[in-house]
Motif scaffolding. Sequence first.
Motif, PDB file in Angstrom:
ATOM      1  N   ASP A  71       0.847  -1.190   0.000  1.00  0.00           N
ATOM      2  CA  ASP A  71       0.000   0.000   0.000  1.00  0.00           C
ATOM      3  C   ASP A  71       0.878   1.235   0.000  1.00  0.00           C
ATOM      4  OD1 ASP A  71      -2.603  -0.558  -0.178  1.00  0.00           O
ATOM      5  OD2 ASP A  71      -3.029  -0.566   1.980  1.00  0.00           O
ATOM      6  N   HIS A  72       0.795   2.029  -1.019  1.00  0.00           N
ATOM      7  CA  HIS A  72       1.520   3.291  -0.998  1.00  0.00           C
ATOM      8  C   HIS A  72       0.866   4.270  -1.954  1.00  0.00           C
ATOM      9  CE1 HIS A  72       3.397   1.099  -4.321  1.00  0.00           C
ATOM     10  NE2 HIS A  72       3.871   2.236  -4.788  1.00  0.00           N
ATOM     11  N   TYR A  73       1.189   5.528  -1.747  1.00  0.00           N
ATOM     12  CA  TYR A  73       0.606   6.585  -2.570  1.00  0.00           C
ATOM     13  C   TYR A  73       1.582   7.031  -3.646  1.00  0.00           C
ATOM     14  CZ  TYR A  73      -2.845   6.954   1.107  1.00  0.00           C
ATOM     15  OH  TYR A  73      -3.828   6.673   2.001  1.00  0.00           O
ATOM     16  N   HIS A  74       1.011   7.581  -4.697  1.00  0.00           N
ATOM     17  CA  HIS A  74       1.813   8.083  -5.804  1.00  0.00           C
ATOM     18  C   HIS A  74       1.609   9.570  -5.994  1.00  0.00           C
ATOM     19  CE1 HIS A  74       1.568   3.752  -6.810  1.00  0.00           C
ATOM     20  NE2 HIS A  74       2.857   3.983  -6.920  1.00  0.00           N
ATOM     21  N   ASP A  85       6.718   7.256  -5.923  1.00  0.00           N
ATOM     22  CA  ASP A  85       6.089   6.951  -4.639  1.00  0.00           C
ATOM     23  C   ASP A  85       6.221   8.191  -3.766  1.00  0.00           C
ATOM     24  OD1 ASP A  85       5.683   4.413  -5.520  1.00  0.00           O
ATOM     25  OD2 ASP A  85       7.398   3.559  -4.467  1.00  0.00           O
ATOM     26  N   THR A  88       4.079  10.332   2.846  1.00  0.00           N
ATOM     27  CA  THR A  88       3.395  11.513   3.362  1.00  0.00           C
ATOM     28  C   THR A  88       2.408  11.090   4.437  1.00  0.00           C
ATOM     29  OG1 THR A  88       1.759  13.189   2.772  1.00  0.00           O
ATOM     30  CG2 THR A  88       1.864  11.289   1.332  1.00  0.00           C
ATOM     31  N   ILE A  92      -6.209   8.817   3.566  1.00  0.00           N
ATOM     32  CA  ILE A  92      -7.544   8.802   2.981  1.00  0.00           C
ATOM     33  C   ILE A  92      -8.555   8.775   4.116  1.00  0.00           C
ATOM     34  CG2 ILE A  92      -9.183   7.407   1.663  1.00  0.00           C
ATOM     35  CD1 ILE A  92      -6.786   6.422   0.040  1.00  0.00           C
ATOM     36  N   ILE A 111      -6.034   7.109  -6.151  1.00  0.00           N
ATOM     37  CA  ILE A 111      -5.573   8.445  -5.796  1.00  0.00           C
ATOM     38  C   ILE A 111      -4.143   8.629  -6.272  1.00  0.00           C
ATOM     39  CG2 ILE A 111      -4.926   9.955  -3.884  1.00  0.00           C
ATOM     40  CD1 ILE A 111      -7.315   9.017  -2.392  1.00  0.00           C
ATOM     41  N   THR A 112      -3.940   9.619  -7.110  1.00  0.00           N
ATOM     42  CA  THR A 112      -2.593  10.030  -7.459  1.00  0.00           C
ATOM     43  C   THR A 112      -2.509  11.518  -7.159  1.00  0.00           C
ATOM     44  OG1 THR A 112      -2.444   8.372  -9.221  1.00  0.00           O
ATOM     45  CG2 THR A 112      -0.884  10.191  -9.323  1.00  0.00           C
ATOM     46  N   LEU A 113      -1.573  11.879  -6.309  1.00  0.00           N
ATOM     47  CA  LEU A 113      -1.394  13.296  -6.006  1.00  0.00           C
ATOM     48  C   LEU A 113      -0.682  13.950  -7.178  1.00  0.00           C
ATOM     49  CD1 LEU A 113      -0.119  12.784  -2.345  1.00  0.00           C
ATOM     50  CD2 LEU A 113      -2.438  13.309  -3.066  1.00  0.00           C
TER      51      LEU A 113
END
Length: 131
Positions: A71-74, A85, A88, A92, A111-113
């Motif tokens: 699980d990680h954000y982009h 990656d 932060t 969510i 979700i992609t920042l």
Amino acid sequence: MTKQRVIVFNTVKALGSHPTAFEIFERVRKELPGVSLSTVYRNLSILVDQGDILTVRGIGQEVHYDHNLHDHYHVQCRICGKVSDIHTDFIIPSCINPNNEEGYIIEDMLITLIGVCPECANRMKVEDEDA
Ligand SMILES: [Zn+2]
Ligand SMILES: [Zn+2]
């Protein structure tokens, strides 16, 4: 796995930071000179279906591929288009209520920042100073 698929999978891993199909194709071609872009696409989609790699979408049509299944954000740079990656505190909201008036069954949230990467930010600063 076929030999082709192993090479495609290893290439996604080797390229690391979320390559596009075309970037993967360019690299795979060095190992398999006769390979076509559609073969690479086909193998990528099988790897995605099998859960061996993930797709990451950002701005634009291009799909990026990721071998990191944790699980990680982009984040995507809106200037150079690079996907990375991001570590932060951004969380969510778990209070999102998936019930909705429209009657959709909610299964996932992508979700992609979007932002400006440090390299592009630096370049913008230098250009500002030159002006
Ligand atoms: Zn950038
Ligand atoms: Zn990633």
